[in-house]
Design an enzyme around this catalytic site. Structure first.
Site, PDB file in Angstrom:
ATOM      1  N   CYS A 383      40.095  46.906  46.742  1.00 47.33           N
ATOM      2  CA  CYS A 383      39.925  45.465  46.503  1.00 47.33           C
ATOM      3  C   CYS A 383      38.807  45.371  45.476  1.00 47.33           C
ATOM      4  O   CYS A 383      38.920  45.970  44.408  1.00 47.33           O
ATOM      5  CB  CYS A 383      39.620  44.714  47.799  1.00 47.33           C
ATOM      6  SG  CYS A 383      38.388  45.484  48.891  1.00 47.33           S
ATOM      7  N   TRP A 387      35.512  47.644  50.956  1.00 44.22           N
ATOM      8  CA  TRP A 387      35.055  47.744  52.355  1.00 44.22           C
ATOM      9  C   TRP A 387      35.558  46.591  53.220  1.00 44.22           C
ATOM     10  O   TRP A 387      35.230  46.523  54.400  1.00 44.22           O
ATOM     11  CB  TRP A 387      33.537  47.849  52.429  1.00 44.22           C
ATOM     12  CG  TRP A 387      32.747  46.843  51.633  1.00 44.22           C
ATOM     13  CD1 TRP A 387      32.966  45.512  51.510  1.00 44.22           C
ATOM     14  CD2 TRP A 387      31.588  47.125  50.834  1.00 44.22           C
ATOM     15  NE1 TRP A 387      32.027  44.928  50.698  1.00 44.22           N
ATOM     16  CE2 TRP A 387      31.159  45.900  50.262  1.00 44.22           C
ATOM     17  CE3 TRP A 387      30.848  48.285  50.553  1.00 44.22           C
ATOM     18  CZ2 TRP A 387      30.040  45.804  49.426  1.00 44.22           C
ATOM     19  CZ3 TRP A 387      29.744  48.186  49.720  1.00 44.22           C
ATOM     20  CH2 TRP A 387      29.338  46.956  49.164  1.00 44.22           C
TER      21      TRP A 387
END
Length: 616
Positions: A383, A387
């Site tokens: 992303c 995380w």
């Protein structure tokens, strides 16, 4: 099932209770202690080892379901506990202080109206509490100061309760996850993938674990070069490998392309090594973000893998929104379910929160990852920083692909590995012990993941060894700060704060009473890949979590089928025990049956079995 795991008392294994109180379903908040109220604090509810009473006070609880209730509130260094004095049955609250997100004063000395002066408490577990006090003499000052101090210990230089707890369990939960054992279970290292300890002192990446698996052909110097081109130094590393086709799931953060479209030959070659490891024609890179967000990230130095630079890769955007969108979505959901469920326009109200839509997109993305792997193609997932959405996608895909993670202990390993080990920022996302309730880093990313797991358990009721109770327990202790499991942002911070030697693991609680969390319908299937249906028609709101505080929503009883099945299993065990005793008596030297063994009509063990199974 009707249970209140937010009550730390009721989540304790039986062997840790000195004298269990009578459990009765109360009018508002699940199973509660209903022994007579005594003057000493928490007389009807055992304190945890290490828990100490701070203050008790006569107060009025403005219950959204039962109205104003006079009673007593007790505050310890772990919980807020309220018990009504005159309601029958008694109304009780048992709230871990870690679940409190905000404490505010309500009204002032000159406020008019009944019960207009007191405290407003916003909780992280989908409920709010309101207490009223008498207006004379600053009557709320002491309780406000104490509650504010102990609900947010880190903001006041105090320790989180996990560091004060003296609980002891039969099992040591810290031994559940051993990285090398888990990699060996997957068949690693092998001739294509190697284990590296380059991050042993967190020098390569301070938010990654110490043990990493990387392509066999990548040197330590290669890793250092790639590290400079990935956000936060989070390079692509292996999460899971398919035993048969050797396709891998790798995770990382976005490349630092920036507005000028920078390239890094080392990063491009490194992704090619991942592709080559099992002969994948084109490496699929799943970018969890909407494409417009990925493009916008270029302005802050981030970006995505462009076709011109990564010619042997295809890029797929999964359109999952960021942490801020998810935070606002859950806030909207809370607004329509607490304290009252929006009855008149329920479906349109639920749709307007977009919560199930976000759940759908996360599950749909994980299905795409799992499907690619099943087809023999390796994937890289990221992303922005790798995380949040990345952890959701990799762990859900692994849950679909690997039945080991669907067992009780395997699921614990999955959370330890993909969430805790790889640095999901629990401290920032949950705000453990921190008074800054408006922090923009807060977000229910892990809650959303557990919701996705629950959706899968609904669609595949026999595929998971654990039950819904485990999922609710995990979420309650995500907030409670009773255990060390979900504290801090990364392994480096946990090591610095000596977490494993100074706190207890949540898995110590769970694994000391496994039967409490077991699914009676579980049927082990080793090679089955689960593909849930990610359609709005097949997704449902997790009522027994999000609306559990509302007594008017009929709490879901244990289903009659499940109850009967458990009874039949107990009956089977009883008969098997009897069978064993009969067989032992038959084989003993003094047995009349043996002494007359030549008798043609002597009962055989199989006849015993037939006879014993008849009532079953």
């Amino acid at each position: 099932t009707k249970f209140s795991q937010a009550s730390s008392f009721h989540s304790r294994p039986k062997h840790l209770l000195s004298s269990p109180p009578k459990k009765i379903w109360g009018p508002t908040f699940g199973y509660k202690c209903l022994e007579s109220l005594k003057m000493e604090p928490l007389a009807d509810c055992s304190l945890l080892p290490g828990e100490e009473r701070i203050i008790d006070k006569d107060i009025i609880y403005i219950c959204p379901f039962s109205g104003a209730l006079k009673g007593k509130v007790f505050i310890t260094n772990y919980r807020l506990y309220f018990k009504s004095a005159d309601a029958d049955p008694a109304v009780t609250l048992d709230v871990p202080l870690g679940a409190i997100g905000r404490v505010e004063k309500m009204g002032g000395a000159s406020s008019r109206g009944e019960n207009s002066y007191g405290l407003d408490i916003t909780c992280k577990d989908m409920r709010n509490l309101r207490f009223a006090l008498k207006q004379e003499g600053h009557s709320r000052r002491d309780i406000f100061d104490i509650l504010f101090k102990y609900a947010f210990p880190l903001s006041h230089g105090l320790l989180l309760f996990a560091y004060l707890s003296q609980e002891k369990f039969e099992e040591n939960g810290w031994s559940v996850y051993k990285p090398m054992e888990e990699f060996r279970r997957q068949g690693l290292p092998n001739d294509k993938w190697r284990v590296t300890f380059i991050n042993a002192n967190y020098e390569l990446c301070d938010t990654y674990p110490t043990i990493l698996v990387v392509p066999f052909k990548a040197t330590e110097e290669d890793l250092r070069k790639v590290c400079t081109f990935r956000s936060r130094g989070r390079i692509p590393v292996l999460s899971w490998i398919h035993r048969e086709n050797q396709a891998v799931i790798c995770r990382c953060s976005q490349p630092l392309v920036g507005m000028s479209g920078k390239r890094n030959k080392d990063d491009e070659r490194y992704l090619d090594l991942i592709r080559e490891a099992n002969g994948t024609a084109k490496l699929t890179i799943y970018d969890a973000r909407p494409s417009v967000n990925a493009v916008a990230n270029k302005a802050t130095g981030g970006g995505y893998e462009g076709d011109d630079a990564y010619q042997n890769a295809e890029l797929v955007f999964l359109d999952i929104h960021n942490i801020h969108v998810m935070r606002e979505s859950l806030k909207k959901l809370k607004d329509i379910v607490y304290p009252n469920v929006e009855e008149s326009h329920w479906l349109s109200s639920l749709e307007s929160t977009h919560w199930l839509e976000h759940i759908k997109l996360v599950i749909s993305g994980a299905i795409q990852v799992a499907d690619k792997i099943s087809g023999g193609n390796s994937v890289v997932v990221h992303c922005s920083d790798g995380w949040d959405r990345t952890a959701q996608l990799t762990s859900l895909a692994m849950l679909m692909l690997d039945s080991h993670y669907r067992t009780l202990r395997g699921f614990q390993v999955l959370l330890e590995k993909e969430w805790i080990g790889f640095g999901h920022k629990f401290a920032n996302r949950i705000g453990h012990g921190d008074k800054n309730h408006a922090d923009q880093d807060r977000s229910p990313i892990f809650v959303q993941f557990i919701d996705c797991v629950w959706q899968m358990t609904k669609q595949f009721p026999t595929a998971f060894e654990f039950n819904e109770r485990l999922l609710v327990t995990i979420l309650d202790h995500l907030f409670s700060c009773r255990f060390g499991t979900f504290l801090y942002n990364c392994e480096r911070a946990r090591d610095t704060n000596e977490l494993r030697s100074k706190t207890v693991s949540l898995w110590s609680l769970v694994n000391s009473d496994l039967s409490f969390y077991q699914n009676p319908f579980y049927t082990p299937e080793s090679n089955r890949v689960l593909y849930p249906v990610a359609s709005m028609r097949h997704l449902e709101l997790w009522v027994t979590y999000y609306i559990r505080w509302n007594p008017r929503i009929r709490q879901q009883q244990q289903s009659p089928v499940e109850q009967r099945y458990i009874e039949l299993l107990a009956l089977r065990d009883e008969y098997l025990k009897k069978l064993e005793e009969l067989q032992l008596s038959d084989s003993s030297p003094n047995s009349s049956h043996l002494s007359n063994s030549s008798t043609p009509n002597a009962a055989s063990p199989t006849q015993h079995i037939t006879h014993l199974h008849t009532p079953f």
